[in-house]
Design a protein around this motif. Structure first.
Motif, short mmCIF file in Angstrom:
data_model
loop_
_atom_site.label_atom_id
_atom_site.label_comp_id
_atom_site.label_asym_id
_atom_site.label_seq_id
_atom_site.Cartn_x
_atom_site.Cartn_y
_atom_site.Cartn_z
N GLN A 109 0.76 -0.98 0.01
CA GLN A 109 0.17 -0.20 -0.22
C GLN A 109 1.05 1.24 0.10
O GLN A 109 0.20 2.17 -0.56
CB GLN A 109 -0.96 0.14 0.85
N ARG A 110 2.17 1.08 0.26
CA ARG A 110 2.81 2.30 0.44
C ARG A 110 3.90 2.42 -0.81
O ARG A 110 4.29 3.62 -0.88
CB ARG A 110 3.75 2.22 2.55
N GLY A 111 3.82 1.46 -0.98
CA GLY A 111 4.88 1.52 -2.81
C GLY A 111 6.27 0.97 -2.43
O GLY A 111 7.08 1.38 -3.31
N ASP A 112 6.09 0.74 -0.65
CA ASP A 112 7.56 0.16 -0.72
C ASP A 112 8.64 -1.10 -1.54
O ASP A 112 7.92 -1.80 -2.18
CB ASP A 112 7.93 -0.32 0.52
N GLU A 113 9.63 -0.45 -2.22
CA GLU A 113 9.64 -1.94 -3.37
C GLU A 113 11.20 -2.48 -2.36
O GLU A 113 11.54 -3.51 -3.02
CB GLU A 113 10.42 -1.06 -4.23
N ASN A 114 11.50 -2.15 -1.16
CA ASN A 114 12.55 -3.15 -0.29
C ASN A 114 12.06 -3.82 0.82
O ASN A 114 11.52 -3.03 1.49
CB ASN A 114 13.67 -2.21 -0.23
N PHE A 115 11.97 -4.47 1.07
CA PHE A 115 11.81 -5.39 2.53
C PHE A 115 12.93 -6.76 2.07
O PHE A 115 13.19 -7.25 1.55
CB PHE A 115 10.73 -6.31 2.07
N TYR A 116 12.88 -7.73 4.09
CA TYR A 116 14.02 -7.73 4.01
C TYR A 116 13.43 -9.35 5.20
O TYR A 116 13.73 -8.75 6.07
CB TYR A 116 15.37 -7.35 4.37
N MET A 117 12.14 -10.08 4.33
CA MET A 117 12.55 -11.26 5.79
C MET A 117 13.11 -12.87 4.82
O MET A 117 13.45 -12.80 3.92
CB MET A 117 10.58 -11.53 4.90
N CYS A 118 13.04 -13.00 6.03
CA CYS A 118 13.81 -14.41 5.72
C CYS A 118 12.91 -15.21 6.36
O CYS A 118 12.45 -15.56 7.49
CB CYS A 118 15.06 -14.87 6.40
N LYS A 119 11.82 -15.93 5.82
CA LYS A 119 11.04 -17.94 6.07
C LYS A 119 11.96 -18.96 6.59
O LYS A 119 11.90 -19.83 6.08
CB LYS A 119 10.03 -18.01 5.35
N VAL A 120 11.99 -18.96 7.90
CA VAL A 120 12.40 -20.64 8.33
C VAL A 120 11.40 -21.53 8.75
O VAL A 120 11.59 -22.57 8.13
CB VAL A 120 12.80 -20.35 10.12
N SER A 121 10.19 -20.85 8.88
CA SER A 121 8.86 -21.61 8.88
C SER A 121 7.53 -21.15 8.88
O SER A 121 7.86 -19.47 8.34
CB SER A 121 9.10 -22.78 9.76
N LYS A 122 6.62 -21.70 8.59
CA LYS A 122 5.04 -20.54 8.25
C LYS A 122 5.33 -19.67 9.23
O LYS A 122 4.94 -19.22 9.05
CB LYS A 122 4.08 -22.34 8.43
N ASN A 123 5.31 -20.13 10.46
CA ASN A 123 5.29 -19.12 12.15
C ASN A 123 6.62 -18.79 12.48
O ASN A 123 6.18 -18.38 13.73
CB ASN A 123 4.26 -19.73 12.41
N PHE A 124 7.54 -18.82 11.61
CA PHE A 124 9.38 -18.19 12.10
C PHE A 124 9.28 -17.06 11.14
O PHE A 124 10.71 -18.00 10.07
CB PHE A 124 9.85 -19.33 12.81
N VAL A 125 8.99 -15.98 10.93
CA VAL A 125 9.63 -15.47 9.82
C VAL A 125 11.06 -13.51 10.36
O VAL A 125 10.46 -13.76 11.89
CB VAL A 125 8.40 -15.07 8.50
N ILE A 126 12.06 -13.71 10.34
CA ILE A 126 12.90 -12.55 10.71
C ILE A 126 12.83 -11.93 9.86
O ILE A 126 13.07 -12.18 8.45
CB ILE A 126 14.26 -13.95 10.62
N ASP A 127 11.74 -10.40 9.92
CA ASP A 127 12.28 -10.06 9.12
C ASP A 127 12.94 -8.35 9.83
O ASP A 127 12.90 -8.23 10.83
CB ASP A 127 10.99 -8.85 9.79
N ALA A 128 13.92 -7.95 9.21
CA ALA A 128 14.73 -6.90 9.28
C ALA A 128 15.32 -5.77 8.36
O ALA A 128 15.47 -5.11 8.12
CB ALA A 128 16.52 -7.80 8.62
N THR A 129 13.21 -5.65 7.72
CA THR A 129 13.48 -4.36 6.97
C THR A 129 13.03 -3.84 7.79
O THR A 129 14.11 -2.28 7.09
CB THR A 129 11.53 -4.45 6.33
N PHE A 130 12.98 -3.14 8.95
CA PHE A 130 12.98 -2.06 9.78
C PHE A 130 14.29 -2.00 10.97
O PHE A 130 14.24 -0.88 11.30
CB PHE A 130 11.59 -1.81 10.30
N ARG A 131 14.65 -3.23 11.19
CA ARG A 131 15.38 -3.61 12.33
C ARG A 131 16.29 -5.21 11.81
O ARG A 131 15.94 -6.05 12.03
CB ARG A 131 14.46 -3.90 13.91
#
Length: 281
Positions: free
Chosen positions: A190-212
């Motif tokens: 919705q914001r039009g962001d082009e860059n995100f940094y997520m790594c999916k370890v399992s269905k309910n364990f995702v490491i999101d490094a986009t902001f931190r």
């Protein structure tokens, strides 16, 4: 409090603002030019005495400035983390925590034959290995530098020689579940962001490094990478590490295969330059 450049020369005459709005009016207690006149006691009297018209100034503070995003010398700002921040229950495995390595070869160093190493478990206090044990990654990270690349935005290069199999860095960020991950992706769309940094370890364990996160968020993709992500258990906790697939020289870019999943927008082009480049992430 936002400061006014014109007033900075007369700090001893500045009065703090009590205006709760976004508008800041710069004023000071100027003495009258009339002989024998003392300082003004209120803002109305001050404005009456001003020799020049005053002006309202809007102080709109943008948390991330456009020039910071487009900077060629400094990557966009983010909050640096040393360890994961959990928004889900920490993933622990009691059986893993009690695991013990046996029959290591060479004796007690866990270099080759180690029951823990073979299943990506870091040796712990429960093991019988010595202080020379080399199956305890996540203790010392390699030194890297963040640099601006020609075609791939910001990237990371090695600042020291790295041998094949070495632990490079831990991928850290905010650990969220699958639902939160999808919500965040929708917000970015919705914001039009082009860059995100997520790594999916399992269905309910995702490491999101986009902001931190840490420097791992700058490791670029390559169709022929020199590193890979490995899912390890350390003292019963799931941790994601970057390990070298080959010997890496000082100054060499650090890359891994993103195994990218397209969630929205057009497919992202790949500029890794590898002979087997697929052209798209």
């Amino acid at each position: 409090m936002p400061a006014c450049a014109q007033c900075s020369l007369h700090e001893n005459r500045i009065t703090e603002s009590v205006d709760p709005s976004n508008t800041m009016i710069s004023w000071s207690i100027w003495p009258s030019t009339s002989e024998g006149a003392g300082p003004a006691n209120d803002i109305k009297e001050t404005f009456r005495r001003l020799p020049l018209p005053y002006a309202d100034q809007e102080f709109n503070i943008n948390p991330i400035k456009k020039e910071e995003i487009e900077s060629l010398t400094t990557p966009p700002p983010y909050v640096h983390l040393k360890h994961n921040v959990y928004f889900v229950k920490k993933k622990c495995d009691g059986d893993v925590f009690e695991a013990k390595c046996t029959g290591c070869d060479p004796p007690l160093t866990c270099q080759i034959r180690c029951s823990c190493r073979s299943v990506f478990i870091s040796c712990s206090q429960a093991c019988k290995c010595s202080k020379m044990c080399c199956n305890r990654p996540f203790r010392r990270e390699k030194r890297v530098e963040i640099v601006k690349t020609h075609l791939c935005g910001w990237g990371a290069v090695a600042l020291e020689a790295i041998e094949k199999g070495d632990f490079v860095k831990e991928f850290v960020g905010e650990v969220v579940d699958g639902v939160t991950c999808q919500e965040r992706l929708e917000d970015m769309k919705q914001r039009g962001d082009e860059n995100f940094y997520m790594c999916k370890v399992s269905k309910n364990f995702v490491i999101d490094a986009t902001f931190r996160g840490n420097d791992c968020r700058f490791f670029n993709h390559s169709c022929t990478p020199n590193c890979q992500l490995e899912n390890w258990q350390v003292n019963g906790k799931t941790r994601l590490g970057v390990f070298a697939l080959q010997d890496i020289q000082v100054g060499e870019p650090l890359t891994y295969n993103y195994r990218f999943e397209q969630h929205f927008g057009p497919q992202t082009e790949c500029f890794c330059g590898a002979a087997n480049c697929r052209g798209k992430l």
